[in-house]
Design an enzyme around this catalytic site. Structure first.
Site, PDB file in Angstrom:
ATOM      1  N   GLY A  83     168.059  52.914 -46.131  1.00  0.00           N
ATOM      2  CA  GLY A  83     167.665  54.294 -46.638  1.00  0.00           C
ATOM      3  C   GLY A  83     168.861  54.632 -47.413  1.00  0.00           C
ATOM      4  O   GLY A  83     168.596  55.834 -48.045  1.00  0.00           O
ATOM      5  N   GLY A 119     167.092  47.883 -48.568  1.00  0.00           N
ATOM      6  CA  GLY A 119     166.619  47.437 -49.923  1.00  0.00           C
ATOM      7  C   GLY A 119     166.266  48.467 -51.150  1.00  0.00           C
ATOM      8  O   GLY A 119     167.246  46.980 -51.992  1.00  0.00           O
ATOM      9  N   ARG A 120     165.984  49.791 -51.175  1.00  0.00           N
ATOM     10  CA  ARG A 120     166.286  49.949 -52.302  1.00  0.00           C
ATOM     11  C   ARG A 120     167.543  49.976 -53.396  1.00  0.00           C
ATOM     12  O   ARG A 120     168.053  50.210 -54.056  1.00  0.00           O
ATOM     13  CB  ARG A 120     166.100  52.070 -52.952  1.00  0.00           C
ATOM     14  CG  ARG A 120     165.828  52.479 -53.970  1.00  0.00           C
ATOM     15  CD  ARG A 120     165.856  53.666 -53.388  1.00  0.00           C
ATOM     16  NE  ARG A 120     164.502  54.034 -52.589  1.00  0.00           N
ATOM     17  CZ  ARG A 120     163.692  54.555 -52.310  1.00  0.00           C
ATOM     18  NH1 ARG A 120     163.282  54.501 -53.997  1.00  0.00           N
ATOM     19  NH2 ARG A 120     163.258  54.570 -51.748  1.00  0.00           N
ATOM     20  N   TYR A 161     154.874  59.654 -55.961  1.00  0.00           N
ATOM     21  CA  TYR A 161     156.064  61.142 -55.034  1.00  0.00           C
ATOM     22  C   TYR A 161     156.762  61.800 -55.970  1.00  0.00           C
ATOM     23  O   TYR A 161     157.354  62.536 -55.813  1.00  0.00           O
ATOM     24  CB  TYR A 161     157.197  59.810 -54.776  1.00  0.00           C
ATOM     25  CG  TYR A 161     157.105  58.686 -53.401  1.00  0.00           C
ATOM     26  CD1 TYR A 161     156.312  58.587 -52.732  1.00  0.00           C
ATOM     27  CD2 TYR A 161     157.235  57.087 -54.739  1.00  0.00           C
ATOM     28  CE1 TYR A 161     156.512  57.486 -51.252  1.00  0.00           C
ATOM     29  CE2 TYR A 161     156.656  56.180 -53.270  1.00  0.00           C
ATOM     30  CZ  TYR A 161     156.522  56.090 -52.265  1.00  0.00           C
ATOM     31  OH  TYR A 161     156.835  55.422 -51.585  1.00  0.00           O
ATOM     32  N   CYS A 212     142.755  55.913 -66.687  1.00  0.00           N
ATOM     33  CA  CYS A 212     142.063  57.064 -66.344  1.00  0.00           C
ATOM     34  C   CYS A 212     142.096  58.060 -65.945  1.00  0.00           C
ATOM     35  O   CYS A 212     140.778  59.147 -64.807  1.00  0.00           O
ATOM     36  CB  CYS A 212     140.923  56.408 -66.960  1.00  0.00           C
ATOM     37  SG  CYS A 212     140.351  56.114 -68.444  1.00  0.00           S
ATOM     38  N   GLU A 213     143.425  59.013 -65.575  1.00  0.00           N
ATOM     39  CA  GLU A 213     143.709  59.863 -64.257  1.00  0.00           C
ATOM     40  C   GLU A 213     144.877  60.577 -64.728  1.00  0.00           C
ATOM     41  O   GLU A 213     145.264  60.280 -65.704  1.00  0.00           O
ATOM     42  CB  GLU A 213     143.851  58.812 -63.116  1.00  0.00           C
ATOM     43  CG  GLU A 213     143.184  58.358 -62.446  1.00  0.00           C
ATOM     44  CD  GLU A 213     143.157  58.540 -60.914  1.00  0.00           C
ATOM     45  OE1 GLU A 213     143.983  59.290 -60.146  1.00  0.00           O
ATOM     46  OE2 GLU A 213     142.625  57.886 -60.464  1.00  0.00           O
TER      47      GLU A 213
END
Lengths: 416, 416
Positions: free
Chosen positions: B239, B275-276, B316, B346-347
């Site tokens: 984290g 991780g990050r 996010y 296409c969004e």
């Protein structure tokens, strides 16, 4: 009529108990109904009977080859948005002259592939794209048909992420730019600019936005007509919403009463691009309860389907009905508890449904409804999870149309 | 020190101009720096030098086999969350005794695979899971080590979707349930329940939440100790946040000053799961500008990377810095315009960055920074887009570690 219904306490897809499909093919599993797909296609055929439109199914909603093939067999064309979707269209045997191609970011390579295949029409979204289209067409010695995507600046009343007809979005050309292009056809000698395309958003449940957009387009076409420019094709896009819960779906009636009258008398060839309307309620995701976990604050039903399999709840906060595959007469709704249905992915955002009244036991199957559109196509391998299998049911026949991924599939492109 | 820096106007990854990588391998392209990865690993080794923890890299952040292998070579273990990640751990050659397995939804099959491989420890998240773990261990005649995941009910001050230590989330056991398990070891004869695991969330930039959680755990361990139960392992999860913009990153210092003192004198084996922190700023996504589109309301820079390639901005609302791969001395920041950097999907939700001051031309490359974690692993084939290639740079050497997908890869599991 629904093709997903209970018979003697068992949920069926057409003539097959879903429980038997889950047992045979494993979970999470996407299950589609042939008759639901073709039935929705027919509703549109009837709705627009007076206009006899080319119905181009929107591949991005559900791009499985078997589903494309099924709809092509019903007379559908395809609405594509990438080179990958063009490849799928070809593999599914779609006649080139039934393909329209929309996207704000068509690359030169993708445009070349589509021009070579000889698709019906490009929906162009910017001046830069028109220049590239013209250059590619010139190089390949082709005359390429183009519709200009019109951004009508309309609020369709849907989720902000799938609202595509507002001026603040990346889509289409504003009215003035669009007219400027029509007034300068010589700037694009290899293009035949002959249509107007619009698409105001997805999952629209009220016709009001459509009506406003169609009115604007009609005014625009009349204005061009007075200057001697005739618009031959009108593509009104897709976006017809579907019920995700047990609410009444009035959008078809509203379109019939409010939109169709505007289309009458227009001398244009009509194209429509339904995706979710055809596939959304024609498929479900079946998942199995791994654990029921009680905390002092909540009961969690942990299932083997997750946000990587069905992204809509997490990405859009979308609601999907979740129902048991086997109804047990002894379990009354009085026994139901308020639960969150969540997946195994290590994020709090990984949920399929929150605060649902369900009475479930470990090992049983649940059905996530309305997962036929933007379900599998948005799935990923996040958390190194193998993507689900897909099955197409036709009466009492079930056919595996996509194999479940294996661990090996996760790493097959990697080089150590 | 950053391994992504400009030299004479060209952005480099270590000793290689990113432009040459983009030209060689195409775009969108993930580029990772070997020295950034190992450098971050070393920062943690030094930070926790007094505790000599087992550093289990969190595979879900970036699961490419080459990256796993690199970190395993540095002495890392792996934190896995699925059978697919166990498979990757095996393929990358991770010693079994350096693997810990957390997930609220481990299936019986996944548990079996991990027990057979002989992993170090399971982080158990529910009573149901403990029962299954015990049953599987019994059947396979093994004694299986377990840490109980503690939900400390802590607000870490990050995005709600990646907050995992609040009581309302699906994760872990509350204090009372956890103690109850420790008091009834006989209920799980095939398990050796000897650790406590916690993980309060991801991308935490202030130590306050950690401090609170570690305090709570320490109290809990002391309370158990008074009852004659010794907790042998403490896994404080991951984290640790990283800077996504040019802000100062103080979390390492804060941990040093505020968290480490709490760990001193605790007679437990420490495990951490970054991780990050290791992968986030060790990778970028390189993308090419397809079109620059001016509307009356906004300039859109349409690039060939999209929400399917990098989901974080869309999912996010995450911020990623976007910078040109080639700085042109003649283009001053005065020429910059406020733009939205968007993809071809296409969004309207398909954007990489909004309201950025950039001066770009069609055809040039842009670099989306801090894309090393939760980048490729969350990518999908939405809109039938082929997933990107991945390259690992080491000094002046660049190695393709994942091949770009082809159209054929999109349909290889489908059966028509």
């Amino acid at each position: 009529m629904s093709y997903f219904d209970y018979k003697k306490g068992q949920l069926y897809c057409e003539g097959i108990p879903i429980k038997s499909l889950a047992a045979k093919f494993g979970t999470p599993l996407y299950v589609y109904s042939t008759h639901a797909l073709t039935g929705q296609f027919k509703i549109l055929t009837r709705l627009f009977a007076g206009q006899r439109p080319l119905i181009c199914y929107s591949v991005k909603a559900n791009s499985n080859l078997a589903i494309l093939k099924l709809l092509i067999g019903q007379g559908a064309g395809l609405d594509i948005v990438s080179g990958g979707e063009l490849y799928r269209a070809q593999k599914a045997g779609c006649p080139a002259k039934r393909i329209v191609y929309a996207s704000v970011g068509k690359t030169k390579k993708e445009i070349e592939e589509a021009v070579r295949y000889g698709i019906l029409m490009f929906n162009a979204e910017s001046l830069s794209e028109l220049r590239v289209l013209d250059a590619v067409a010139g190089r390949l010695k082709k005359k390429v048909k183009v519709a200009l995507r019109f951004n009508p600046d309309i609020e369709p009343g849907t989720h902000a992420y799938i609202t595509t007809g507002k001026k603040e979005t990346k889509f289409g050309l504003d009215e003035y730019t669009l007219q400027a292009v029509y007034l300068h056809p010589a700037a694009y000698p290899h293009l035949s600019i002959e249509g107007i395309h619009m698409h105001i958003g997805s999952q629209i449940t009220k016709a009001a936005g459509f009506v406003k957009a169609v009115k604007k387009v009609k005014t625009l076409i009349a204005r061009l007509d007075r200057r001697g420019i005739s618009v031959k094709t009108l593509n009104i896009g897709g976006g017809l919403g579907i019920p995700y819960d047990e609410e009444e779906n009035s959008v078809v009636d509203e379109v019939k009463k409010q939109v169709i009258p505007f289309l009458k008398g227009m001398k244009v060839r009509l194209i429509i691009e339904p995706g979710r309307f055809i596939a959304g309620n024609s498929g479900v995701m079946v998942t199995r309860v791994i654990y029921v976990k009680d905390t002092p604050h909540k009961r969690f039903v942990i299932v083997d389907g997750a946000m990587n399999d069905l992204a809509r709840p997490s990405l859009y906060g979308a609601y999907h009905r979740i129902i048991p595959v086997s109804r047990n007469a002894r379990r009354t709704t009085l026994d139901a508890r308020r639960v969150d249905v969540v997946g195994p992915v290590c994020e709090t955002g990984d949920f399929l449904g929150k605060n649902r009244d369900l009475n479930v036991t470990e090992g049983e199957y649940l059905c996530v409804m309305s997962a036929g559109a933007y379900g599998f196509t948005m799935s990923s391998q996040y958390n190194s999870r193998c993507r689900a299998a897909e099955v197409l049911v036709n009466g009492t026949n079930a056919r595996l149309i996509r194999k479940r991924e294996t661990y090996k599939d996760l790493i097959t492109k990697e080089l150590v």
